[in-house]
Motif scaffolding. Sequence first.
Motif, PDB file in Angstrom:
ATOM      1  N   TYR A  81      -5.378   7.315   4.011  1.00 29.66           N
ATOM      2  CA  TYR A  81      -5.779   6.950   2.640  1.00 29.66           C
ATOM      3  C   TYR A  81      -4.602   5.980   1.983  1.00 29.66           C
ATOM      4  O   TYR A  81      -3.508   6.697   1.758  1.00 29.66           O
ATOM      5  CB  TYR A  81      -6.462   7.935   1.594  1.00 29.66           C
ATOM      6  CG  TYR A  81      -7.534   8.591   2.567  1.00 29.66           C
ATOM      7  CD1 TYR A  81      -8.831   8.264   2.101  1.00 29.66           C
ATOM      8  CD2 TYR A  81      -7.642   9.746   3.180  1.00 29.66           C
ATOM      9  CE1 TYR A  81      -9.947   8.886   2.602  1.00 29.66           C
ATOM     10  CE2 TYR A  81      -8.552  10.295   3.717  1.00 29.66           C
ATOM     11  CZ  TYR A  81      -9.772  10.045   3.449  1.00 29.66           C
ATOM     12  OH  TYR A  81     -10.729  10.645   3.970  1.00 29.66           O
ATOM     13  N   TYR A  82      -5.099   5.011   1.673  1.00 34.07           N
ATOM     14  CA  TYR A  82      -3.905   4.075   1.074  1.00 34.07           C
ATOM     15  C   TYR A  82      -4.514   3.456  -0.344  1.00 34.07           C
ATOM     16  O   TYR A  82      -5.546   3.158  -0.573  1.00 34.07           O
ATOM     17  CB  TYR A  82      -3.680   2.747   2.035  1.00 34.07           C
ATOM     18  CG  TYR A  82      -3.063   3.142   3.143  1.00 34.07           C
ATOM     19  CD1 TYR A  82      -1.766   3.342   3.331  1.00 34.07           C
ATOM     20  CD2 TYR A  82      -3.646   3.363   4.243  1.00 34.07           C
ATOM     21  CE1 TYR A  82      -1.102   3.641   4.484  1.00 34.07           C
ATOM     22  CE2 TYR A  82      -3.018   3.844   5.518  1.00 34.07           C
ATOM     23  CZ  TYR A  82      -1.768   3.860   5.542  1.00 34.07           C
ATOM     24  OH  TYR A  82      -1.327   4.127   6.647  1.00 34.07           O
ATOM     25  N   ARG A  83      -3.419   3.262  -1.342  1.00 32.30           N
ATOM     26  CA  ARG A  83      -3.790   2.882  -2.428  1.00 32.30           C
ATOM     27  C   ARG A  83      -2.772   1.573  -2.791  1.00 32.30           C
ATOM     28  O   ARG A  83      -1.761   1.457  -2.329  1.00 32.30           O
ATOM     29  CB  ARG A  83      -3.381   3.949  -3.487  1.00 32.30           C
ATOM     30  CG  ARG A  83      -3.792   3.435  -5.055  1.00 32.30           C
ATOM     31  CD  ARG A  83      -3.246   4.813  -5.911  1.00 32.30           C
ATOM     32  NE  ARG A  83      -4.177   5.739  -5.570  1.00 32.30           N
ATOM     33  CZ  ARG A  83      -3.921   7.146  -5.724  1.00 32.30           C
ATOM     34  NH1 ARG A  83      -2.767   7.556  -6.231  1.00 32.30           N
ATOM     35  NH2 ARG A  83      -4.921   8.130  -5.594  1.00 32.30           N
ATOM     36  N   CYS A  84      -3.512   0.543  -3.476  1.00 33.53           N
ATOM     37  CA  CYS A  84      -2.534  -0.500  -3.612  1.00 33.53           C
ATOM     38  C   CYS A  84      -1.591  -0.460  -4.707  1.00 33.53           C
ATOM     39  O   CYS A  84      -1.878   0.196  -5.853  1.00 33.53           O
ATOM     40  CB  CYS A  84      -3.708  -1.768  -4.048  1.00 33.53           C
ATOM     41  SG  CYS A  84      -2.637  -3.248  -4.371  1.00 33.53           S
TER      42      CYS A  84
ATOM     43  N   ARG B  35      -8.426   0.570  -3.151  1.00 33.42           N
ATOM     44  CA  ARG B  35      -8.075   1.506  -2.190  1.00 33.42           C
ATOM     45  C   ARG B  35      -8.564   1.058  -0.544  1.00 33.42           C
ATOM     46  O   ARG B  35      -9.371   0.273  -0.449  1.00 33.42           O
ATOM     47  CB  ARG B  35      -8.512   3.092  -2.381  1.00 33.42           C
ATOM     48  CG  ARG B  35      -7.875   3.678  -3.488  1.00 33.42           C
ATOM     49  CD  ARG B  35      -8.641   4.471  -4.129  1.00 33.42           C
ATOM     50  NE  ARG B  35      -8.267   4.718  -5.529  1.00 33.42           N
ATOM     51  CZ  ARG B  35      -8.065   6.067  -6.148  1.00 33.42           C
ATOM     52  NH1 ARG B  35      -8.528   6.949  -5.513  1.00 33.42           N
ATOM     53  NH2 ARG B  35      -7.540   6.024  -7.293  1.00 33.42           N
TER      54      ARG B  35
ATOM     55  N   CYS C   6       4.286  -5.320   2.840  1.00 31.91           N
ATOM     56  CA  CYS C   6       3.411  -4.281   3.300  1.00 31.91           C
ATOM     57  C   CYS C   6       4.224  -3.296   4.059  1.00 31.91           C
ATOM     58  O   CYS C   6       4.517  -3.593   5.383  1.00 31.91           O
ATOM     59  CB  CYS C   6       2.398  -5.018   4.048  1.00 31.91           C
ATOM     60  SG  CYS C   6       1.288  -3.735   4.829  1.00 31.91           S
TER      61      CYS C   6
ATOM     62  N   ASN D 206       4.244  -0.908   5.417  1.00 31.02           N
ATOM     63  CA  ASN D 206       3.522   0.085   6.099  1.00 31.02           C
ATOM     64  C   ASN D 206       3.593   0.259   7.682  1.00 31.02           C
ATOM     65  O   ASN D 206       3.212   1.116   8.227  1.00 31.02           O
ATOM     66  CB  ASN D 206       2.268   0.247   5.637  1.00 31.02           C
ATOM     67  CG  ASN D 206       1.626  -1.185   5.485  1.00 31.02           C
ATOM     68  OD1 ASN D 206       1.773  -2.000   6.668  1.00 31.02           O
ATOM     69  ND2 ASN D 206       1.104  -1.747   4.183  1.00 31.02           N
TER      70      ASN D 206
ATOM     71  N   TRP E   1       1.000  -1.367   0.077  1.00 26.97           N
ATOM     72  CA  TRP E   1      -0.172   0.070   0.115  1.00 26.97           C
ATOM     73  C   TRP E   1       0.807   1.150   0.149  1.00 26.97           C
ATOM     74  O   TRP E   1       1.852   1.315   0.542  1.00 26.97           O
ATOM     75  CB  TRP E   1      -0.811  -0.130   1.222  1.00 26.97           C
ATOM     76  CG  TRP E   1      -1.838  -1.184   1.523  1.00 26.97           C
ATOM     77  CD1 TRP E   1      -1.672  -2.333   2.131  1.00 26.97           C
ATOM     78  CD2 TRP E   1      -3.229  -1.041   0.652  1.00 26.97           C
ATOM     79  NE1 TRP E   1      -2.655  -3.213   1.859  1.00 26.97           N
ATOM     80  CE2 TRP E   1      -3.425  -2.735   1.071  1.00 26.97           C
ATOM     81  CE3 TRP E   1      -3.779  -0.656  -0.100  1.00 26.97           C
ATOM     82  CZ2 TRP E   1      -4.720  -3.219   0.490  1.00 26.97           C
ATOM     83  CZ3 TRP E   1      -5.140  -1.189  -0.701  1.00 26.97           C
ATOM     84  CH2 TRP E   1      -5.564  -2.327  -0.380  1.00 26.97           C
ATOM     85  N   ARG E   2       0.407   2.260  -0.732  1.00 23.21           N
ATOM     86  CA  ARG E   2       1.104   3.470  -0.722  1.00 23.21           C
ATOM     87  C   ARG E   2      -0.139   4.655  -0.073  1.00 23.21           C
ATOM     88  O   ARG E   2      -0.995   4.724  -0.627  1.00 23.21           O
ATOM     89  CB  ARG E   2       1.432   4.002  -2.070  1.00 23.21           C
ATOM     90  CG  ARG E   2       2.241   5.070  -1.925  1.00 23.21           C
ATOM     91  CD  ARG E   2       2.093   5.689  -3.526  1.00 23.21           C
ATOM     92  NE  ARG E   2       2.940   6.984  -3.697  1.00 23.21           N
ATOM     93  CZ  ARG E   2       4.012   7.430  -4.218  1.00 23.21           C
ATOM     94  NH1 ARG E   2       4.760   6.318  -4.478  1.00 23.21           N
ATOM     95  NH2 ARG E   2       4.598   8.642  -4.254  1.00 23.21           N
ATOM     96  N   LYS E   3       0.447   5.109   0.844  1.00 16.10           N
ATOM     97  CA  LYS E   3      -0.446   6.396   1.393  1.00 16.10           C
ATOM     98  C   LYS E   3      -0.594   7.432   0.645  1.00 16.10           C
ATOM     99  O   LYS E   3       0.470   7.899   0.209  1.00 16.10           O
ATOM    100  CB  LYS E   3       0.232   6.818   2.881  1.00 16.10           C
ATOM    101  CG  LYS E   3      -0.756   7.633   3.716  1.00 16.10           C
ATOM    102  CD  LYS E   3       0.007   7.659   5.068  1.00 16.10           C
ATOM    103  CE  LYS E   3      -1.032   8.668   5.793  1.00 16.10           C
ATOM    104  NZ  LYS E   3      -0.238   8.757   7.355  1.00 16.10           N
ATOM    105  N   TYR E   4      -1.526   7.978   0.329  1.00 17.36           N
ATOM    106  CA  TYR E   4      -1.889   9.061  -0.529  1.00 17.36           C
ATOM    107  C   TYR E   4      -2.447  10.324   0.056  1.00 17.36           C
ATOM    108  O   TYR E   4      -2.732  11.408  -0.432  1.00 17.36           O
ATOM    109  CB  TYR E   4      -2.478   8.637  -1.764  1.00 17.36           C
ATOM    110  CG  TYR E   4      -3.606   8.427  -1.896  1.00 17.36           C
ATOM    111  CD1 TYR E   4      -4.238   7.087  -1.707  1.00 17.36           C
ATOM    112  CD2 TYR E   4      -4.908   9.316  -2.020  1.00 17.36           C
ATOM    113  CE1 TYR E   4      -5.705   6.658  -1.629  1.00 17.36           C
ATOM    114  CE2 TYR E   4      -6.236   8.973  -1.808  1.00 17.36           C
ATOM    115  CZ  TYR E   4      -6.500   7.447  -1.703  1.00 17.36           C
ATOM    116  OH  TYR E   4      -7.893   7.277  -1.426  1.00 17.36           O
TER     117      TYR E   4
ATOM    118  N   GLN F 134      -4.390  11.888   4.076  1.00 19.47           N
ATOM    119  CA  GLN F 134      -4.751  11.818   5.491  1.00 19.47           C
ATOM    120  C   GLN F 134      -5.526  12.790   5.812  1.00 19.47           C
ATOM    121  O   GLN F 134      -5.433  14.011   5.457  1.00 19.47           O
ATOM    122  CB  GLN F 134      -3.476  11.617   6.439  1.00 19.47           C
ATOM    123  CG  GLN F 134      -3.845  11.642   7.684  1.00 19.47           C
ATOM    124  CD  GLN F 134      -2.706  11.181   8.810  1.00 19.47           C
ATOM    125  OE1 GLN F 134      -1.836  10.390   8.183  1.00 19.47           O
ATOM    126  NE2 GLN F 134      -2.620  11.869   9.923  1.00 19.47           N
TER     127      GLN F 134
END
Length: 461
Positions: free
Chosen positions: A248-251, A260, A457, A459, A231-234, A236
């Motif tokens: 908010y995270y995106r795969c 997401r 992951c 994260n 996941w990548r955080k894009y 908050q």
Amino acid sequence: MDALDFFPHKSKETQDDDDEDDDNDNDIHHHQTLDFHVDTSLDLLTKNTGGNRPVEENDALETMDEKRFVALVTELHQVNAENQRLRELIDQMNNNSNAVRMQLIKITQKQHNLRKNGVDGEKEEMVPRSFLDIGVAEKDEASQQPSEEKLRESKSVVDLMHRCKGNEKDVEDKLDCGRESSKARMEGDQELSNKVPKLDQNSETLSMIKKARVSVRARSDSTMIADGCQWRKYGQKMAKGNPCPRAYYRCTMSTGCPVRKQVQRCAEDRSVLITTYEGQHNHPLPPTAQAMASTTSAAASMLLSGSMPSSDGLINPTILENASLPCSQNMATLSASAPFPTITLDLTQNPTNSSHHQRDPHNQLSLLSPLLAQKFMSVPKLFGHSLCDQTKLAGLHESQGMDAAAPSFSNSLNAATAAITADPNFTAALVAAITSVMGSSHSNTSGTSNTTGDHHCNNNA
DNA sequence: CGCGTTTGACCCGCGC
DNA sequence: GCGCGGGTCAAACGCG
């Protein structure tokens, strides 16, 4: 009978009557008959390894070894054949699940048309039931639907599947294009804005699928539960009514994966982490991510099956009971008030009462899968899709390797194979084995800070 | 330098 | 039309 006489010299009578030539002939005959019964290759072996042992004893031992070898080879062939058969089964299940999915889309499309044409809601109520319990529903439908049409429908399911997959991609492309080109829209891109309203009811259904959400409540001290995905955080945001920010995270496992998720701590209980998933992965998942993805996918499918537009426009609150989910009353809840249809899986109330798991997000997840998978298996045809997705892990295992989890995975695979051969309930056994892999994988990795899950992951704090 | 996170700005839908 | 809140974008920043 002479051939079986291993001690011809003891027969004095015959020996006396025969001359020397006969005696020699007899010896020759004796060896010939032995050769007839014993493999010559074994003779060669016994000659090589002869030692002090009598030839006959070596022959017997080697025969036993050879028999064992042959038995092993035979067993290997049988296992291979079984493996092949299972693969075919998996393929078949995959096809079936896809067919079911496409049938759902078709039914909802049909339902939508009916609704537009002002048909009363009586027929519409059939839809969720027919999806949840296809076996029963088929009987019901048989009485209400001409069998010829039904046959034609089922025949075209596979064809539909391929075509609709293409449509789905087109629609997704359009939607993504529409989202990503919002700036272009701002500049007055009339062509695109004209395109968007042209999306038919099929795209409406598909966008519904995209919007469906699965919320998982689990106790965790970390910032995010380890579900095996990358996941990548894009973003908050501070959400209203909750002092804890929402992330908010995106795969990022695949470029363009629409999945997401939102992560937020519960306002009432800070130890509870609420993870909301949205969308479906468009790429193969690692085994560690399979269970969660399958579970959420299954839950979303179930949710959608019950949340399709009905006469009153509300989600059928008894859908979970209809789905024969004994756990549903305290583990899964549906939300009709949310902007998007959402199903919440509450893992904070652990029915197995394993308190030592409660603070461990890894173990929490390992608990999630068997529980939900088993519970959701009450609707086997509905979850065929997710199960087939899970079966892909064998291929993933081969291609990706399993690091520290490999031995346990291998054991589980063997256990699964045994279970499959012994248990006709193939899918249930498979799910149990796979989820046990997740469990063991997590338990293996939870002991170290740099884990396989953390590789996937990155994260966790 | 590349990748992931942070964070303020912006967009959009909805209710009033 | 306006304000609010949810969701997303993207430049700045930090880290390895």
